[in-house]
Design an enzyme around this catalytic site. Structure first.
Site, PDB file in Angstrom:
ATOM      1  N   LYS A 276      41.088  31.730  34.352  1.00 28.33           N
ATOM      2  CA  LYS A 276      40.971  30.337  34.752  1.00 28.33           C
ATOM      3  C   LYS A 276      39.508  29.945  34.997  1.00 28.33           C
ATOM      4  O   LYS A 276      38.705  29.956  34.080  1.00 28.33           O
ATOM      5  CB  LYS A 276      41.852  30.093  35.977  1.00 28.33           C
ATOM      6  CG  LYS A 276      43.279  30.668  35.876  1.00 28.33           C
ATOM      7  CD  LYS A 276      44.038  30.251  34.638  1.00 28.33           C
ATOM      8  CE  LYS A 276      45.531  30.518  34.696  1.00 28.33           C
ATOM      9  NZ  LYS A 276      45.952  31.915  34.679  1.00 28.33           N
TER      10      LYS A 276
ATOM     11  N   ARG B  82      38.739  53.572  28.561  1.00 32.75           N
ATOM     12  CA  ARG B  82      39.777  53.143  29.493  1.00 32.75           C
ATOM     13  C   ARG B  82      39.303  53.341  30.924  1.00 32.75           C
ATOM     14  O   ARG B  82      39.629  52.571  31.823  1.00 32.75           O
ATOM     15  CB  ARG B  82      41.084  53.913  29.251  1.00 32.75           C
ATOM     16  CG  ARG B  82      42.157  53.610  30.307  1.00 32.75           C
ATOM     17  CD  ARG B  82      43.528  54.161  29.948  1.00 32.75           C
ATOM     18  NE  ARG B  82      43.501  55.466  29.359  1.00 32.75           N
ATOM     19  CZ  ARG B  82      43.348  56.623  30.025  1.00 32.75           C
ATOM     20  NH1 ARG B  82      43.163  56.605  31.339  1.00 32.75           N
ATOM     21  NH2 ARG B  82      43.363  57.766  29.393  1.00 32.75           N
TER      22      ARG B  82
ATOM     23  N   ASP C 129      45.201  35.318  46.760  1.00 35.42           N
ATOM     24  CA  ASP C 129      44.975  34.884  45.384  1.00 35.42           C
ATOM     25  C   ASP C 129      44.054  33.670  45.443  1.00 35.42           C
ATOM     26  O   ASP C 129      44.445  32.597  45.887  1.00 35.42           O
ATOM     27  CB  ASP C 129      46.308  34.542  44.713  1.00 35.42           C
ATOM     28  CG  ASP C 129      46.165  34.200  43.236  1.00 35.42           C
ATOM     29  OD1 ASP C 129      45.090  33.715  42.843  1.00 35.42           O
ATOM     30  OD2 ASP C 129      47.138  34.389  42.490  1.00 35.42           O
TER      31      ASP C 129
ATOM     32  N   TYR D 246      52.465  30.845  42.164  1.00 38.07           N
ATOM     33  CA  TYR D 246      52.556  30.917  40.713  1.00 38.07           C
ATOM     34  C   TYR D 246      53.851  31.603  40.284  1.00 38.07           C
ATOM     35  O   TYR D 246      54.234  32.636  40.835  1.00 38.07           O
ATOM     36  CB  TYR D 246      51.336  31.674  40.177  1.00 38.07           C
ATOM     37  CG  TYR D 246      51.412  31.998  38.711  1.00 38.07           C
ATOM     38  CD1 TYR D 246      51.694  31.017  37.759  1.00 38.07           C
ATOM     39  CD2 TYR D 246      51.208  33.299  38.265  1.00 38.07           C
ATOM     40  CE1 TYR D 246      51.763  31.328  36.417  1.00 38.07           C
ATOM     41  CE2 TYR D 246      51.266  33.611  36.920  1.00 38.07           C
ATOM     42  CZ  TYR D 246      51.554  32.621  36.003  1.00 38.07           C
ATOM     43  OH  TYR D 246      51.631  32.922  34.668  1.00 38.07           O
TER      44      TYR D 246
END
Length: 382
Positions: free
Chosen positions: A198, A49, A173, A101
């Site tokens: 993406k 982690r 972004d 978004y």
């Protein structure tokens, strides 16, 4: 790491031969824990982690291709957004692009607003309009450019200058542009964020998020959230994004070439009313797009002259190469209906006020043969 030209960076960033085997591709270190030589003594890795060698290689690559010093990987783009939002405190205010978004809108209004954080959603096409919303509680400016789904262009350098003048963090972004087209840190942004699902991944086979920055103190805070809150990616997901980055430049070249062909085809189609694509000289802030982007991308939105939802749904249901699906940036072309898919979480009255009509259609233009894509749209639109 040495600074190369764009294409070379995408192939070699973060890549070192495996020291034990000489493998040219970064191995997938599929392990949850690491043997320690003594309690608290280890070779840089203790628990997956916190760190993983495959993730380290990816983070190094992300920093290089965005011209940053540090990068952090997350389990999704929304996990990356969540980590950056954790920099805020109750009572803080954020100025946000109003065309953005739907998932970002949802986490801001349905999660963080509940903690007493206020968000101002505004049109940022004129950066000076931001100043009217700055007060002593403002802490951050959140930018998408090009925006999702109307492809609005925001002047990153101008916004970042306003942010610095008022000691605010500027977050960009960069998902729609990718590092191939745009590097916001070079224009003064403090933090760059990606849904690496993406264009960075590029093959519709991984969900991933990334944050890139230059400030060591901010990186330490975000790394603490990454580890403490645990929204980390698995090593195989990191490997998939590493693989995707190696071909980002050649994929983006074709996305841009096809995007230009499709945008011009749609603009000249007798049944199409309006096409949103920043490469048009009359697109709002086209000159800013020319300044801060290397090309104009493969994302396009459009409306029909027969402007009703039924006709739009008919087109959406008839395409064959353009697959009806959420997401974007894969090698295959996608078609979507923002009002009911990616932006359904935004109330209709707000969507309409921002120009996002119920009939708007969004395309993620892939890297197929452009003539085949045109033929597909022709038979769908009629």
């Amino acid at each position: 790491m040495k600074k190369w030209n764009n294409g070379t960076s995408f192939i070699h960033a973060g890549a070192e031969p495996d020291p034990s085997t000489g493998a040219i591709m970064t191995p997938i270190y599929q392990t949850s824990t690491y043997v320690q030589t003594a309690p608290g003594e280890h070779k840089g890795y203790e628990y997956a982690r916190t760190q993983n060698p495959t993730r380290t290689a990816l983070q190094n690559a992300l920093a290089v291709i965005e011209n940053g010093k540090y990068a952090l990987s997350f389990a999704s783009g929304m996990a990356a957004t969540d980590a950056v939002a954790r920099l805020l405190q109750p009572g803080d205010e954020v100025i946000v692009t109003n065309d953005l978004y739907g998932g970002t809108y949802r986490i801001f209004t349905k999660v963080y607003a509940g903690y007493g954080i206020r968000f101002h959603f505004i049109n940022m096409q004129n950066a000076d309009d931001i100043k009217k919303y700055i007060n002593d509680k403002t802490r951050m400016i959140w930018v998408e450019t090009p925006t999702n789904p109307l492809l609005n262009i925001v002047d990153i350098a101008a916004v970042a200058a306003i942010g610095k003048a008022h000691k605010l963090l500027t977050v960009v972004d960069n998902t729609f542009a990718s590092p191939y087209l745009q590097n916001p840190l070079d224009d003064g942004a403090d933090i760059v964020l990606h849904s690496a699902t993406k264009y960075l991944g590029g093959h519709s086979d991984v969900v991933h998020g990334a944050v890139i920055l230059n400030d060591a103190a901010l990186e330490e805070k975000l790394r603490f959230y990454q580890n403490s809150c645990g929204a980390v990616p698995g090593p195989h997901d990191c490997w998939l994004v590493l693989r995707g980055i190696k071909t980002l430049h050649v994929r983006m070249q074709r996305h841009c070439e096809n995007g230009e062909v499709i945008a011009n085809y749609l603009r000249n189609h007798p049944k199409v009313a309006r096409v949103y694509w920043p490469g048009f000289t009359d697109h709002p802030n086209h000159e800013i797009a020319k300044k801060q982007m290397r090309a104009f991308g493969g994302m396009i939105s459009f409306t029909l002259k027969d402007d009703n939802l039924g006709k739009a749904i008919e087109v959406l249901s008839k395409t064959q190469l353009f697959a009806l699906a959420e997401s974007l940036g894969g090698v295959e072309s996608l078609i979507g209906h923002p009002a009911s898919m990616t932006h359904a979480s935004i109330p209709r009255e707000e969507r309409m006020a921002n120009g996002l009509a119920d009939s708007l259609i969004r395309l993620s233009v892939g890297i197929e043969d452009a003539n085949d894509l045109i033929a597909d749209l022709q038979q769908a639109i009629g």
